[in-house]
Design an enzyme around this catalytic site. Structure first.
Site, mmCIF file in Angstrom:
data_model
loop_
_atom_site.group_PDB
_atom_site.id
_atom_site.type_symbol
_atom_site.label_atom_id
_atom_site.label_comp_id
_atom_site.label_asym_id
_atom_site.label_seq_id
_atom_site.Cartn_x
_atom_site.Cartn_y
_atom_site.Cartn_z
ATOM 1 N N ARG A 107 0.819 -1.210 -0.049
ATOM 2 C CA ARG A 107 0.028 -0.153 0.007
ATOM 3 C C ARG A 107 0.846 1.230 -0.068
ATOM 4 N NH1 ARG A 107 0.504 1.706 5.417
ATOM 5 N NH2 ARG A 107 0.516 -0.035 6.865
ATOM 6 N N HIS A 124 -1.954 3.297 6.561
ATOM 7 C CA HIS A 124 -2.967 2.199 6.769
ATOM 8 C C HIS A 124 -4.504 2.671 6.673
ATOM 9 C CE1 HIS A 124 -4.617 -1.540 8.464
ATOM 10 N NE2 HIS A 124 -5.340 -0.849 9.417
ATOM 11 N N TYR A 151 7.493 3.678 10.233
ATOM 12 C CA TYR A 151 7.944 2.618 10.177
ATOM 13 C C TYR A 151 8.518 1.929 8.805
ATOM 14 C CZ TYR A 151 3.007 2.177 9.026
ATOM 15 O OH TYR A 151 1.664 2.276 8.167
#
Length: 361
Positions: free
Chosen positions: A260, A264, A274
């Site tokens: 992606r 999120h 991250y």
């Protein structure tokens, strides 16, 4: 001895691919039988979804759209699999899997209402075989096993398909649902879209297994890992899984290796905390739209003009869908209370009277 056995199992799950990153066919034998028109339609849907995704992110930031999970990067995984389905097949989506159910028949304005938390987004039109997108991680896996078993008992020539992310594969429901479907030989297809991060947790920290696909072995069902940025490979794998299920050969677990490009969800996630820029760059080069565009252009089936037509249509459809969503009467508390039971129990009758009085002022 056990380590050697594990390696033997893991080595069975090589990534299935048809198109490489340059859009070149590297597995001619696996090429699906699709007409030129069907190939163009797949591309149209991926371009349409990329524009829709960009617009949805903008609408969310404007406060005009509620919950939204970006899909850019996962178009091949989502739309390649949906394209392999029959209209009567059942889709049990997760919260990111809105494109699949829209192309299965859900009106776009209802997708926007669902994002806003409006009950109208969950009023599935008659004859449309989908479930409302599942918010609980992995719960749709168990539901799919049940729907698939129901189709089998009714002798329907259709399957139930569901989607989750790599994080969903760490849930107990994932194992229970696959095990149940395998035990009863139900016509189900389980797709895990491995975009490498369950929100912020990398897949390597979720499981010691080398692949998610190999988890099919414990359930006694077929498993395959697919290049999820290759729409033809995803289509071919899903069609084969569907054919197997209808032939009475049981469920299949498909792991699509994808990514992606956005966060999120739009609810405050920051992927830069991250994910490294190097990793982003690596997967940007695998963009499913770029790859398939190159393939079609080489076959003289795609052009900038065709793409611009799809972009313009997507923008116009989104504009009209938002108008329709905006014109939908606002949701009231009494609406929600009234939907809960055919005959309201005493406590809800009291609440209905209270809120009816408040809303009438």
């Amino acid at each position: 001895m056990s380590t050697k056995t594990l390696e033997q199992v893991e080595n069975q799950f090589e990534t299935f691919q048809i198109l490489n990153e340059e859009g070149e066919v590297v597995n001619e034998a696996a090429m699906p039988e699709l007409s030129d028109e069907e190939l163009q339609e797949i591309m149209k849907r991926m371009v349409y979804t990329r524009i829709w995704d960009q617009r949805a992110i903008s609408l969310n930031r404007q406060g005009r759209l509620g919950f939204y999970a970006p899909v850019a990067g996962q178009e091949a995984s989502m739309l390649g699999s949906q394209f392999a389905l029959d209209k009567e097949d059942w889709i049990l989506p997760g919260y990111r899997d809105i494109p699949q159910i829209v192309f299965h028949g859900l009106p776009l304005h209802q997708a926007f209402l669902w994002s806003r938390g409006h009950y109208g987004g969950g009023e599935i039109p008659d004859g449309l075989n989908i479930m409302v997108p599942q918010i609980i991680i992995g719960a749709q896996i168990i539901q799919t096993a049940g729907v698939a078993l129901g189709l089998k008992r009714k002798k329907k020539e259709n399957i139930a398909i569901t989607y989750t992310g790599d994080g969903g594969a760490s849930q107990g429901d994932f194992y229970e649902g696959m095990n149940f479907a395998g035990a009863y030989n139900a016509p189900a297809v389980f797709i895990v879209q491995n975009n490498r991060f369950a929100i912020s947790v990398p897949v390597e920290k979720q499981s010691a297994a080398k692949t998610i696909a190999q988890k099919a072995v414990a359930a006694g069902i077929e498993g395959i890992q697919v290049d999820g940025m290759d729409v033809l490979a995803v289509y071919a794998a899903t069609k084969q899984a569907r054919d197997r299920a209808l032939a009475g050969d049981g469920p299949t677990l498909i792991e699509t290796m994808t990514y992606r490009y956005g966060p999120h969800t739009m609810a405050g996630d920051d992927p830069t905390r991250y994910r490294s820029s190097d990793l982003d760059d690596e997967w940007t080069k695998k963009d499913p739209l770029v790859r398939f565009r190159k393939f079609l252009e080489a076959k003289k089936l795609w052009s900038e003009e065709k793409e611009n037509e799809v972009v313009d249509k997507a923008k116009e459809d989104i504009k009209e869908a938002m108008k329709k969503a905006d014109s939908t009467p606002k949701q009231k508390v009494t609406d929600l209370i009234g939907f809960m039971f055919e005959e309201l129990p005493a406590n809800l009758r009291e609440q209905m009277e209270e809120y009816t009085a408040k809303e009438s002022k």
